[in-house]
Scaffold this motif. Structure first.
Motif, PDB file in Angstrom:
ATOM      1  N   LEU A  89      46.395  51.793  36.833  1.00 46.88           N
ATOM      2  CA  LEU A  89      45.099  51.294  36.351  1.00 46.88           C
ATOM      3  C   LEU A  89      45.029  49.771  36.452  1.00 46.88           C
ATOM      4  O   LEU A  89      43.979  49.195  36.732  1.00 46.88           O
ATOM      5  N   MET A  90      46.179  49.150  36.237  1.00 47.18           N
ATOM      6  CA  MET A  90      46.216  47.696  36.301  1.00 47.18           C
ATOM      7  C   MET A  90      45.822  47.223  37.702  1.00 47.18           C
ATOM      8  O   MET A  90      45.187  46.181  37.863  1.00 47.18           O
ATOM      9  N   THR A  91      46.205  47.998  38.705  1.00 51.83           N
ATOM     10  CA  THR A  91      45.882  47.624  40.080  1.00 51.83           C
ATOM     11  C   THR A  91      44.484  48.079  40.483  1.00 51.83           C
ATOM     12  O   THR A  91      43.750  47.350  41.140  1.00 51.83           O
ATOM     13  N   ARG A  92      44.125  49.283  40.049  1.00 53.19           N
ATOM     14  CA  ARG A  92      42.907  49.860  40.613  1.00 53.19           C
ATOM     15  C   ARG A  92      41.805  50.122  39.604  1.00 53.19           C
ATOM     16  O   ARG A  92      40.678  50.435  39.982  1.00 53.19           O
ATOM     17  N   MET A 133      41.378  45.902  29.678  1.00 57.37           N
ATOM     18  CA  MET A 133      40.930  47.113  30.358  1.00 57.37           C
ATOM     19  C   MET A 133      40.305  48.123  29.409  1.00 57.37           C
ATOM     20  O   MET A 133      40.092  49.275  29.764  1.00 57.37           O
ATOM     21  N   VAL A 192      46.665  43.000  28.752  1.00 60.94           N
ATOM     22  CA  VAL A 192      46.121  43.810  29.840  1.00 60.94           C
ATOM     23  C   VAL A 192      45.380  45.024  29.292  1.00 60.94           C
ATOM     24  O   VAL A 192      44.266  45.351  29.726  1.00 60.94           O
ATOM     25  N   ASP A 238      48.234  41.500  39.940  1.00 60.52           N
ATOM     26  CA  ASP A 238      46.930  41.887  39.399  1.00 60.52           C
ATOM     27  C   ASP A 238      46.616  41.130  38.119  1.00 60.52           C
ATOM     28  O   ASP A 238      45.470  40.777  37.850  1.00 60.52           O
ATOM     29  N   ARG A 244      43.281  39.524  38.913  1.00 61.31           N
ATOM     30  CA  ARG A 244      42.097  40.222  38.415  1.00 61.31           C
ATOM     31  C   ARG A 244      41.826  39.972  36.948  1.00 61.31           C
ATOM     32  O   ARG A 244      40.723  40.218  36.462  1.00 61.31           O
ATOM     33  N   MET A 245      42.848  39.575  36.201  1.00 63.54           N
ATOM     34  CA  MET A 245      42.685  39.616  34.748  1.00 63.54           C
ATOM     35  C   MET A 245      42.780  38.256  34.067  1.00 63.54           C
ATOM     36  O   MET A 245      42.939  38.186  32.851  1.00 63.54           O
TER      37      MET A 245
END
Lengths: 431, 688
Positions: free
Chosen positions: A402-405, B83, B79, B141, B145-146
């Motif tokens: 999930l962290m990647t996608r 998310m 993280v 990531d 991304r974060m």
């Protein structure tokens, strides 16, 4: 002699900070003894189950006696605590003993509540999981000091048993225990109420399921989606559905589902219990994903919200029609957040004998996954500990994917450094 | 905010290859810093192979860290939150509390005497799932991304605001986490390497790579240095020095030499077998020990501010060593245990012997013939008064420095009672009084000692075998006043450490002439270095003479003060202390001459401000005698000795020669009162 504890310490033994609980208990008990000018030993002031229950004691009996003879109940609130059915029962039992629910009247002020919730983890971590039963106590955490209110008791204890923030918090807490304990006095009528086994988990959404040790779903207000949550689907048919499919049904519960004992006859751990413990080890909020007609829609929603899904499958159940349908649909899709674990009970003679035949069925139902050697399917056989490890690793792997996608759902900080700093060694840089 | 209001410093310890002793070095530097009153956080960022906690296990409640979270949990929390769907009732920014390291930092269960602390931020909760959690964490990531980069910056400010020093144990090689530790986190990067090509090349390449991305101070440290193959060692050393030359290029040539000589960590097989802190296993003051190496490195990393371990008391040391040894998980050879025990027993034995000796010396009669009974009574009264006014000498704990202007301290009448007809008024009674006072200190700078050394020699003899003195020659001429400066010192506690020099100043420094001419002041300052335990300090005794109108000589005084200030800075950077004491010839607190000194950072301890200097009560001013040291521009003392905050004078007038007036007393004892300051020292000097 009837005991008279000033507090009963209710905590989850699966809690991440378990090592610090005895330290906490002793420190508070010593201060209570000091403030109440008692000449008592720590173990006479406080009840903490592992300490006070001797080998061979009837577990719930000793526990209920202690609950009946404790002036106050301290709950160490953490994710694990809210998910522990035992803690929920301790809470409910103590609450049922009365006084704190007495309605206020004109002439008699409402007595101080006997239950004191302590933030073991910081509030912002556990707030969304807090069961209604604890919220309803409306305890003012800020009265125990700002460092505690923002960090929680465990983090204060990390800084040493003599750190001033912890001591200030502890002293204030002891004051509250002593003042409420003195006001309320010892339990005057330790009558035999119903035993703990008949009490319902105060943290479970009602109605509680049968039998008593159902893995909890936590309070109704709790957050049910997101990367912190792990949903479990238990693909285990009921006894009646398995009639004609399997000859010997020992270890299979009447209703099917989480209560299946996949290590029968060697070990009576249920699938649900192992799953719950693994979820706690992963610090995930545990939820059940029911196998209803909107199963796939629920999986889609879970994927959208980065919610982890683990589908635990009894291979025999795949031979029944209804489950087969849901899972065939699952087979048609690839979810980044979901993994199927087929749980083989090698200890069961019939399973061992007919393993090849059952494997054919699993390969038919999940043919696409098996064909692609996908990360979405696993097979398991082994001990309860090994199952725990398998589920835990599965949750971790899914989180990694999930962290990647998965989608980033919060607004993240703007960053000067949007790529990781790269080092070059003698042979050049890392990829 | 750190103790002095400055944000703390982050120091990353890196090595390209494993097995360099990097973690051991980090743990020991951290302990030394905390022992000297600093607030220290150590971070185990070697997530793939965490081990920092093994050095600290005697002080941890959760020794295996199975109940304690750390770095990987902290970033995972972030993280997971990033998310998850935003909460409707969020009161603050969702990430605010997540970067707060104080929720994760563990404090060691150990009380540091000087108020320091040592906290540990572990790698993460240990257990079966630890490895998979580390492997599943996608650092790319996280950054890409974060907003992980910004989150790490938030963590940095959280760490800096809570601690004076943050020491980060980095992953080896060129992994993702080693990039974060070496490039993004640190203010200072320590690069450890063993003296083989692979290790040197790897470390140098990484240091270059870091330097290309950020301007970070880099300290290369050779570790596990072995002397077995001398020629190979010399070659490898030379190669390493060349390879790392660009990183210490800002140093002077001489300093580079002393850098390389000082920071080498010698291979000690003992430490190869167990994770144990040198602060407990090594005896302080042995220059070839691991502890001494670490102390020198600590001094480098802190610009000389922290150069020595404040050693634990012997009984504490023994207790902790037992903790280290008792651990059943540790596989320590029996021989090693026996070694340690023998070492400790030896330490205890010497300590007891020294204490007994000090006590014996204090109580036994001095070698000068016994004083007549009334004088004996007078001396006892004086001793009682001194007991109350001056801290007791404590063998491995304190150092008492004093300065005393003894009026015309030259000749002596060798009789117990000098009569009216005696030309020399100072008699054996006066000398016994002076000796009683001097015996309470470790070093006394004496001004106004005269050409005639009789009284001085007699004083030292009467103090006992363990006392000695060093003096300048007499300065001739009117300005010299036939005087010399002398140091009297107790060799059980201090010993001369090599430097003895009258200070001469280039004329241009004093603003009066060309570069080539040197000038002695009329009474040149006298500098002498001493060692106690493992502290070295230089005392500069002064009896300045600035002319009758002090404002005449202000420029000269200013130049002198600046020159001294520069010297003090240089000395401090070498891990030593410079203390000036004597007669500064300053009229009063706050006058021009005084201000000239304070402008350069020279400060007497405030405890001395109100202390009278003269036996003549009504005498104005009287701010001549002084003890002082320099502060750095940031206000921290340029001292490795630690001033305890206790200083004072001693007024002997009410206790001695009660039958005489003050004028008469001044010729027998002195017109000046002694001044003293107390310092803490690093530990017992165990050289036999």
């Amino acid at each position: 002699m009837v005991s008279d504890y000033w507090f009963f310490l209710s905590y989850a033994r699966l809690d991440a900070g378990e090592r610090y609980v005895p330290e906490f208990c002793e420190s508070v008990a010593a201060e209570v003894a000091r403030q109440a000018a008692l000449r008592s030993q720590v173990e006479e002031v406080a009840f903490r189950d592992l300490d006070n229950i001797e080998l061979g004691d009837e577990w719930p009996e000793a526990l209920t006696d202690a609950l009946r003879t404790s002036r106050t109940l301290l709950c160490l609130c953490s994710t694990a605590y809210f998910q522990s059915p035992m803690c929920g029962k301790e809470f409910a039992f103590f609450r049922s003993l009365g006084t704190h629910t007495a309605a206020p009247s004109e002439t008699q002020p409402r007595p101080a509540p006997r239950i004191i919730p302590i933030l073991w983890d910081p509030l912002d971590r556990i707030k969304s999981q807090m069961p209604e039963a604890i919220r309803a106590l409306q305890f003012s955490q800020s009265s125990l000091g700002e460092p505690y209110a923002s960090k929680g008791a465990r983090a204060l204890l990390y800084r040493g048993r003599t750190n001033p923030d912890f001591l200030a918090f502890r002293d204030r807490l002891a004051e509250i225990i002593v003042s409420r304990g003195s006001e309320l006095g010892p339990r005057s009528d330790p009558t035999r109420l119903q035993g703990l086994e008949h009490i319902e988990n105060a943290f479970a959404p009602s109605p509680a399921r049968e039998p008593g040790t159902a893995p909890s779903d936590g309070g109704g207000s709790a957050q049910t989606l997101g990367a912190r949550t792990a949903k479990f689907a238990y693909v285990v048919a009921s006894r009646s559905e398995l009639v004609g499919v399997k000859d010997v049904l020992h270890g299979y519960p009447a209703e099917g589902g989480w209560a299946w004992e996949p290590f029968h006859p060697d070990d009576d751990s249920t699938l649900g219990l192992v799953a719950q413990q693994a979820a706690l080890s992963a610090k995930a909020y545990l939820r059940e994903l029911p196998l209803t007609d909107d199963f796939i829609a629920q999986l889609e929603e879970a994927e959208r919200t980065n919610t982890v899904v683990v589908v635990l499958v009894d291979p025999w159940t795949l031979r029944t029609a209804v489950f087969n349908d849901h899972l065939r649909t699952f087979n048609g899709r690839l979810f980044i957040n979901s993994v199927v674990v087929i749980v083989w009970n090698d200890r069961d003679d019939e399973t061992a004998r007919r393993r090849a035949e059952l494997e054919d069925v699993t390969r038919q139902v999940f043919d696409r996954h098996f064909l692609m050697n996908s990360a979405g399917i696993k097979e398991f056989s082994g001990s309860p500990d090994e199952l725990h490890a398998t589920i835990l690793n599965t949750i971790t792997e899914i989180r990694g994917r999930l962290m990647t996608r998965g989608g980033v759902l919060q607004t993240v900080l703007p960053s000067r450094q949007s790529t990781i700093p790269v080092l070059s060694g003698p042979g050049g840089s890392n990829p | 905010m750190s103790a002095n209001g400055q944000p703390g410093r982050i120091i990353t310890f890196y090595s390209y290859k494993g097995g360099t002793g990097r973690t051991m070095l980090l743990a020991n530097v951290a302990w030394i810093l905390a022992s000297r009153g600093r607030r220290v956080l150590v971070v185990d960022w070697d997530l793939e192979a965490p081990g920092l906690h093994r050095y600290l296990h005697p002080f941890l409640l959760d020794k295996e860290l199975i109940s304690t979270e750390g770095v990987i949990d902290l970033v995972t929390e972030y993280v997971l939150e990033a998310m998850s769907p935003p909460k409707a009732d969020a009161e603050t920014e969702w990430f605010t509390s997540l970067s707060d390291v104080s929720r994760y930092a563990l404090s060691l269960d150990y009380k540091f005497d000087l108020g320091g602390s040592l906290d540990l931020l572990p790698a993460g909760r240990q257990g079966s799932a630890y490895a998979s959690r580390v492997n599943a964490f996608g650092w790319q990531d996280f950054y890409g991304r974060m907003g992980g980069g910004a989150f790490i910056d938030e963590m940095k400010s959280s760490m800096r605001s809570e601690y004076d020093y943050v020491l980060v144990d980095s992953r080896t090689g060129v992994s993702d986490t080693s990039g974060i530790c070496t490039v993004q986190l640190p203010d200072i990067l320590v690069v450890c390497f063993t003296l083989n090509t692979q290790s040197i090349e790897g470390a140098a390449a990484v240091a270059e790579s870091v330097r290309a991305q950020r301007d970070v101070a880099i300290f290369p440290i050779p570790t596990r240095v072995e002397f077995a193959e001398k020629q190979k060692l010399d070659y490898a050393r030379e190669y390493a020095r060349q390879r790392f030359a660009p990183f210490i290029g800002h140093m002077e040539r001489g300093e580079r030499e002393s850098y390389w000589g000082g920071v080498e960590v010698i291979y000690q097989p003992f430490y190869a077998y167990e994770e144990i802190l040198a602060s407990f296993a090594d005896t302080p003051g042995q220059p070839t020990s691991l502890l001494a190496s670490v102390e020198r490195i600590t001094s480098r990393l802190t610009d000389g501010q922290v150069a020595y371990l404040e050693p634990p008391a012997p009984e504490e040391r023994l207790k902790v060593l037992r903790e280290y040894i008792r651990n059943p998980d540790e596989n320590i050879e029996e021989e090693r245990i026996a070694d340690l025990r023998a070492q400790l027993a030896e330490l205890e034995r010497r300590r007891e012997a020294l204490t007994a000796e000090v006590e014996r010396a204090r109580t036994q009669p001095r070698r000068v013939g016994a004083a007549p009974a009334p004088i004996q009574g007078e001396l006892e009264g004086l001793a009682g008064a001194l007991d109350g006014a001056v801290p007791a000498k404590s063998l491995d704990r304190n150092l008492l420095l004093a300065t005393w202007n003894l009026r015309a301290f030259g000749d002596l009448a060798e009789t117990w009672r000098a009569g009216r007809r005696d030309k020399v008024k100072r008699d054996l009674r006066a000398l016994a009084i002076i000796a009683e006072i001097v015996s309470r200190f470790d070093v006394v700078a004496i001004q106004e000692a005269k050409g005639n050394l009789r009284a001085l020699r007699h004083l030292v003899r009467s103090l006992g075998d363990s006392w000695s003195f060093i003096t300048t020659d007499v300065v001739r001429g009117a300005a010299g006043n036939d005087e010399r400066l002398a140091f009297v010192f107790d060799m059980r506690r201090v010993r001369p450490a090599g430097l003895a020099s009258e200070l001469a100043f280039p004329d241009y420094e004093l603003g009066m002439g060309t570069e080539s001419a040197f000038r002695f002041l009329a009474r040149p300052p006298y500098a002498l270095s001493f060692q106690t335990g493992d502290d070295t300090f230089i005392l500069v005794a002064l009896h300045l003479l600035w002319g009758s109108v002090s404002s005449d000589r202000l420029p000269e005084l200013r130049s002198f003060a600046r020159w001294m200030s520069d010297w003090a800075t240089e000395i401090a950077s070498g891990g030593q202390s410079l203390i000036m004491l004597g007669d500064f010839n300053i009229d009063r607190l706050g006058d021009d001459a005084f201000n000239v000194f304070t402008e350069t950072g020279l400060h007497p301890p405030p405890e001395l401000n109100e202390v009278p200097r003269s036996i003549f009560a009504g005498k104005p001013g009287g701010f001549y005698d002084q003890m002082a040291w320099f502060d750095s521009p940031t206000g921290t003392p340029l001292l490795t000795l630690r001033y305890t905050g206790r200083a004072g004078g001693f007024d002997f007038v009410p206790f001695v020669f009660l039958e005489l007036d003050r004028q008469q007393l001044s010729w027998r004892v002195s017109d000046h009162l002694p001044l003293w300051c107390e310092f803490r020292v690093a530990g017992p000097n165990l050289s036999p």
